[in-house]
Design a protein around this motif. Structure first.
Motif, PDB file in Angstrom:
ATOM      1  N   SER A 175      25.251 -68.502 -65.424  1.00 20.12           N
ATOM      2  CA  SER A 175      24.289 -69.010 -64.457  1.00 20.12           C
ATOM      3  C   SER A 175      24.481 -68.273 -63.141  1.00 20.12           C
ATOM      4  CB  SER A 175      24.459 -70.517 -64.256  1.00 20.12           C
ATOM      5  OG  SER A 175      25.732 -70.816 -63.723  1.00 20.12           O
ATOM      6  N   GLN A 176      23.379 -68.101 -62.421  1.00 24.71           N
ATOM      7  CA  GLN A 176      23.450 -67.346 -61.175  1.00 24.71           C
ATOM      8  C   GLN A 176      22.670 -68.050 -60.076  1.00 24.71           C
ATOM      9  OE1 GLN A 176      20.617 -65.108 -60.006  1.00 24.71           O
ATOM     10  NE2 GLN A 176      19.385 -64.891 -61.855  1.00 24.71           N
ATOM     11  N   THR A 177      23.160 -67.895 -58.872  1.00 27.36           N
ATOM     12  CA  THR A 177      22.506 -68.494 -57.711  1.00 27.36           C
ATOM     13  C   THR A 177      21.916 -67.424 -56.797  1.00 27.36           C
ATOM     14  OG1 THR A 177      24.621 -68.515 -56.522  1.00 27.36           O
ATOM     15  CG2 THR A 177      24.026 -70.507 -57.751  1.00 27.36           C
ATOM     16  N   ALA A 185      17.685 -68.625 -63.800  1.00 26.50           N
ATOM     17  CA  ALA A 185      19.086 -68.630 -63.404  1.00 26.50           C
ATOM     18  C   ALA A 185      20.064 -68.674 -64.573  1.00 26.50           C
ATOM     19  CB  ALA A 185      19.356 -69.815 -62.476  1.00 26.50           C
ATOM     20  N   LYS A 186      19.588 -68.811 -65.800  1.00 31.13           N
ATOM     21  CA  LYS A 186      20.500 -69.023 -66.916  1.00 31.13           C
ATOM     22  C   LYS A 186      20.217 -68.064 -68.067  1.00 31.13           C
ATOM     23  CE  LYS A 186      21.217 -73.934 -65.915  1.00 31.13           C
ATOM     24  NZ  LYS A 186      22.611 -73.750 -65.477  1.00 31.13           N
ATOM     25  N   THR A 201      23.808 -59.606 -62.981  1.00 34.86           N
ATOM     26  CA  THR A 201      22.436 -59.760 -62.520  1.00 34.86           C
ATOM     27  C   THR A 201      22.072 -58.600 -61.607  1.00 34.86           C
ATOM     28  OG1 THR A 201      22.850 -60.954 -60.433  1.00 34.86           O
ATOM     29  CG2 THR A 201      22.849 -62.259 -62.450  1.00 34.86           C
TER      30      THR A 201
END
Lengths: 114, 115
Positions: B24-26, B72-73, B93
């Motif tokens: 997951s990324q923010t 995000a996933k 990413t």
């Protein structure tokens, strides 16, 4: 796809400059030259990138040959924390269709001696 | 908190088991990647996704599948794990919208051991 060639390993003494070479003789006009490094037990992290002109940032400098077929990452004063694997890769510009084929080679293992 | 988070960080499993590695990324990036790292072989691309509806095979996709559940996933699955899938896996990413540099941002890695 354009490939890069780096020495397997290099050594340096602390507080001395380090020049890490990379050959990329098949580079295309839209490829950016990127350098990443991987510290022990961590994922790779961005160091610097360039297209044609030499570049400087707080971490390092990047010297790019006039024909763009080679480049050199310069660490001006190596520290023990700079010991890592350094990867040189070519990343096409945002619109490049080969963007998704990015693969990191073996990189150069940099050892820094106290 | 890390911008790119991978779970689990370490996993030991047995041959034939199904395994899922999650990322997951923010950072709000559209592009996500799964890489595998083996000693002496650098990082090799398994799958990549340029947006939620886009999935592409990388250099070594056999034996793996992915799912892009949201921007995000991005999950990596091993349907039936085998010992030669023992490796360190990285999620990354990028966002070409942030200028044209295409910088890659990596997670901290997931170490998978298949017995």
């Amino acid at each position: 796809d354009a490939k890069t060639t780096q020495p397997n390993s290099m050594e340096s003494n602390e507080e001395e400059p380090v020049h890490l070479p990379c050959n990329h003789s098949t580079i295309s006009g839209t490829d950016y030259i990127h350098w990443y490094r991987q510290l022990p037990s961590q994922g790779p992290e961005y160091v610097i990138h360039g297209l044609t002109s030499n570049v400087n940032n707080r971490m390092a400098s990047l010297a790019i040959a006039e024909d763009r077929k080679s480049s050199t990452l310069i660490l001006h004063r190596a520290t023990l924390r700079d010991a890592a694997v350094y990867y040189c890769i070519l990343i096409p510009s945002a619109g490049g269709t080969s963007y998704g084929k990015l693969t990191f080679g073996q990189g150069t293992i940099l050892t820094v001696h106290p | 908190d890390a911008d790119v988070t991978q779970t689990p960080r370490n996993r030991i499993t047995k041959t034939g088991k199904r395994i899922m590695l999650e990322c997951s990324q923010t950072k709000g990036h559209d592009r996500m990647y799964w890489y595998r790292q083996d000693p002496g072989l650098g990082l090799r691309l398994i799958y990549y996704s340029f947006d939620v509806k886009d999935i592409n095979k990388g250099e070594i996709s056999d034996g793996y599948s992915v799912s892009r559940q949201a921007q995000a996933k991005f999950s990596l699955s091993l349907e039936s794990a085998i010992p030669n899938q023992t490796a360190l896996y990285f999620c990354a990413t990028s966002d070409p919208g942030q200028g044209d540099t295409g910088d890659l941002f990596f997670g901290e890695g997931s170490r998978l051991t298949v017995l």
